[in-house]
Design a protein around this motif. Structure first.
Motif, PDB file in Angstrom:
ATOM      1  N   GLY A  22       0.922  -1.214   0.137  1.00 50.71           N
ATOM      2  CA  GLY A  22       0.030  -0.036  -0.232  1.00 50.71           C
ATOM      3  C   GLY A  22       0.852   1.317   0.215  1.00 50.71           C
ATOM      4  N   PRO A  23       0.378   2.334  -0.043  1.00 49.41           N
ATOM      5  CA  PRO A  23       1.128   3.706   0.089  1.00 49.41           C
ATOM      6  C   PRO A  23       2.170   3.682   0.843  1.00 49.41           C
ATOM      7  CG  PRO A  23      -1.195   4.212  -0.501  1.00 49.41           C
ATOM      8  CD  PRO A  23      -0.980   2.832  -0.038  1.00 49.41           C
ATOM      9  N   ALA A  24       1.917   3.352   2.275  1.00 47.07           N
ATOM     10  CA  ALA A  24       2.773   3.226   3.416  1.00 47.07           C
ATOM     11  C   ALA A  24       3.914   2.467   3.197  1.00 47.07           C
ATOM     12  CB  ALA A  24       2.143   2.990   4.809  1.00 47.07           C
ATOM     13  N   ASN A 137      -4.200   9.413   5.765  1.00 46.29           N
ATOM     14  CA  ASN A 137      -4.924   8.151   5.203  1.00 46.29           C
ATOM     15  C   ASN A 137      -6.318   7.665   6.228  1.00 46.29           C
ATOM     16  OD1 ASN A 137      -5.664   6.130   3.902  1.00 46.29           O
ATOM     17  ND2 ASN A 137      -4.106   4.747   4.426  1.00 46.29           N
ATOM     18  N   PRO A 138      -7.282   8.555   5.892  1.00 42.59           N
ATOM     19  CA  PRO A 138      -8.523   8.161   6.883  1.00 42.59           C
ATOM     20  C   PRO A 138      -9.004   6.643   6.742  1.00 42.59           C
ATOM     21  CG  PRO A 138      -8.991   9.533   4.940  1.00 42.59           C
ATOM     22  CD  PRO A 138      -7.581   9.606   5.129  1.00 42.59           C
ATOM     23  N   ILE A 207       6.457   3.477  -9.163  1.00 38.59           N
ATOM     24  CA  ILE A 207       6.084   4.056  -7.966  1.00 38.59           C
ATOM     25  C   ILE A 207       5.131   5.496  -8.176  1.00 38.59           C
ATOM     26  CG2 ILE A 207       6.908   5.098  -5.914  1.00 38.59           C
ATOM     27  CD1 ILE A 207       9.123   3.247  -5.894  1.00 38.59           C
ATOM     28  N   ALA A 208       5.655   6.255  -8.964  1.00 38.79           N
ATOM     29  CA  ALA A 208       4.791   7.418  -9.272  1.00 38.79           C
ATOM     30  C   ALA A 208       3.491   6.867  -9.825  1.00 38.79           C
ATOM     31  CB  ALA A 208       5.465   8.138 -10.243  1.00 38.79           C
ATOM     32  N   GLY A 209       3.476   6.299 -10.819  1.00 42.09           N
ATOM     33  CA  GLY A 209       2.102   5.769 -11.246  1.00 42.09           C
ATOM     34  C   GLY A 209       1.179   4.909 -10.184  1.00 42.09           C
ATOM     35  N   ALA A 214      -3.344   5.640  -6.628  1.00 43.26           N
ATOM     36  CA  ALA A 214      -4.019   5.824  -5.222  1.00 43.26           C
ATOM     37  C   ALA A 214      -4.567   6.974  -4.653  1.00 43.26           C
ATOM     38  CB  ALA A 214      -2.639   5.484  -3.961  1.00 43.26           C
ATOM     39  N   GLY A 215      -3.824   8.189  -5.232  1.00 42.01           N
ATOM     40  CA  GLY A 215      -4.012   9.470  -4.966  1.00 42.01           C
ATOM     41  C   GLY A 215      -5.548  10.032  -5.486  1.00 42.01           C
TER      42      GLY A 215
END
Length: 225
Positions: A22-24, A137-138, A207-209, A214-215
């Protein structure tokens, strides 16, 4: 009363969520590969604190309040999505950086990491970056609520339930810390760091993709009910 089997069920559920890509975890791995183990561990410490914050929110019952607060949740999702897009932009910048500039930077194993050009990032900056990522990240509170609900007996008396909730929350926090330490250690081995340097442009581009997807996904979820 919560027993060891119930605690194990909660811990396993939380571990699966925490260790999943995931992002983290992606950001933690990237920092460790590019900046070294020390930066990765401190970045992971920031992530752990952010994750722990959402754990307290979920355990205290505020998670349900947050879920029901449409506008507050929307603001948090939009902020979190924009932050992920900023991380995507930083990854693009890292991918576009020339190999000459990359090689002239001091060894990240021996000195504080640098983000780009001559801008130096201290260890404190890495901690703050990790903290902000998980605080923004809620969706983390949803994961916490789901994990804590596994194995907890709703019919237990209030006193027992409180102690069980505290024990489960502390255990999940510890699991979160261990997961981020694991990522920092594994991805900072010399072979992996050398592989990252060789494929730096492609890795940062990928990673940018992922951060971009995700954003935009998080921002989109803010306006979908």
């Amino acid at each position: 009363m919560i027993d060891l089997i119930s605690l194990a069920s909660i811990g396993l559920a939380f571990f699966i969520v925490a260790v999943s890509p995931g992002p983290a975890t992606l950001a933690n791995a990237t920092v460790s590969m590019s900046k070294g183990r020390k930066a990765g561990l401190i970045y992971g410490a920031g992530l752990s604190c952010g994750l722990g914050f959402w754990g307290i929110v979920a355990a205290s019952g505020l998670g349900a309040v947050l879920q029901s607060s449409m506008y507050l949740l929307m603001i948090l999702k939009v902020f979190g999505g924009l932050y992920l897009l900023w991380l995507a932009f930083q990854s693009v910048r890292a991918a576009m950086k020339s190999d000459t500039k990359q090689q002239t930077q001091p060894s990240t194993q021996q000195s504080p990491a640098t983000q780009s050009g001559t801008k130096k990032w201290s260890m404190q900056n890495w901690f703050i970056q990790g903290l902000i990522l998980n605080l923004s990240n809620p969706k983390a509170v949803v994961a916490w609520m789901a994990a804590l609900s596994v194995g907890l007996d709703a019919n237990a008396n209030e006193g027992v339930c409180v102690y069980a909730l505290i024990a489960a929350t502390l255990m999940c926090m510890a699991i979160g810390v261990l997961v981020y330490v694991f990522y920092a250690v594994i991805f900072s081995f010399g072979g992996i760091m050398r592989g990252y340097k060789r494929g730096r442009r492609w890795i940062n581009g990928a990673i940018a993709g992922l951060f971009t997807l995700a954003g935009f996904g998080l921002i989109r979820s803010a306006f979908v009910r």
